[in-house]
Design a protein around this motif. Sequence first.
Motif, PDB file in Angstrom:
ATOM      1  N   THR A 197       3.337  11.862 -23.142  1.00 10.63           N
ATOM      2  CA  THR A 197       2.636  12.778 -24.042  1.00 10.63           C
ATOM      3  C   THR A 197       1.735  11.999 -24.991  1.00 10.63           C
ATOM      4  O   THR A 197       2.166  11.031 -25.613  1.00 10.63           O
ATOM      5  CB  THR A 197       3.636  13.614 -24.868  1.00 10.63           C
ATOM      6  N   ASP A 239      -1.309  18.019 -29.211  1.00 11.59           N
ATOM      7  CA  ASP A 239      -1.168  17.289 -27.954  1.00 11.59           C
ATOM      8  C   ASP A 239      -2.446  17.400 -27.140  1.00 11.59           C
ATOM      9  O   ASP A 239      -3.033  18.484 -27.020  1.00 11.59           O
ATOM     10  CB  ASP A 239      -0.003  17.851 -27.132  1.00 11.59           C
ATOM     11  N   VAL A 284       0.096  16.271 -21.646  1.00 15.71           N
ATOM     12  CA  VAL A 284       1.542  16.424 -21.521  1.00 15.71           C
ATOM     13  C   VAL A 284       1.916  16.368 -20.049  1.00 15.71           C
ATOM     14  O   VAL A 284       1.365  17.125 -19.239  1.00 15.71           O
ATOM     15  CB  VAL A 284       2.030  17.757 -22.134  1.00 15.71           C
TER      16      VAL A 284
END
Length: 299
Positions: free
Chosen positions: A254, A278, A281
């Motif tokens: 991640t 993020d 991922v």
Amino acid sequence: MLGRSRNHSGVWQTTLAAGAAWAMLSMHAHAADVLPGAYTALPADKNVFQLFYTHTERNKQYVDGHSRPIAARVDSDIFQLRYHHFMEMGGYIVNPNIIIPYGQLEGKRDLSAFGKSEGLGDVVLNATIWLHNDPKARTYFGITPYLFLPTGEYDNKERLNLGENRWKFALQGGYTTAISDNILFDLTGDVTVYGKNNDFGAASAKLEQDESYQVQTYLRYKFSPSFEANIGLSHVWGGETEINGVKQRNELRTTKYLVGAAYFFRPTTQLLALFSRDTAVENGLKESGKLVVRFTQVF
């Protein structure tokens, strides 16, 4: 200064029940997240009180780098109290401290069956020892061991839990230095070792997890002695899980960016805000937005 917020990792299963249990662990993110300036040492005999509020929204679920075709949504609101005491031991500055979290998690949209959980999280004990401490050059290097206690609310029949029902240990190293009069650089790296959860999911399975690793970095620009802005990057990898000895092929990978600012209202009182998201991922829930607000009082 002085900012770490904790968090953990998770597992994914192909069935709804196992998938829900996986989400239960993924809420805590990564074990040794830090905030900008975390490895700036204070003088001995200083005390620090901190209050954190973290709101996180997760809107996608990933398996092997691919987004699942569901309207995933899990939100969390977490408060943390943290107390530090700085002291001198053997010529080094050390700051033993404790973190006490409390909050709630809630599944929404296609994950509304996960329900809602509220309560105490896992208490964290840690202490940084500064092996290099040069305030004049604004350069510091420290080592921090973390011990995560299985104190949080946990029910193996529930799909969301604040606690993990296992011990954890993390070891982190952090470096801070001034690049110029106005620019500072932070770099940290850590490894987390996970204990077993022998009551995982409705079937009370045994959950084990490989070590996970994280690297974080920030650039901070000081507009004045009291105000600074920052940008950062974080990358986490490792942490594959096993359930009853069966590897889940769910290794973490991640990457996220962070941007924020901090302001000293007076020399001993600071307010910090940090937003992150993020960008990539491999396995788990993707954080579409995370806001951390921290109040710090030095006395």
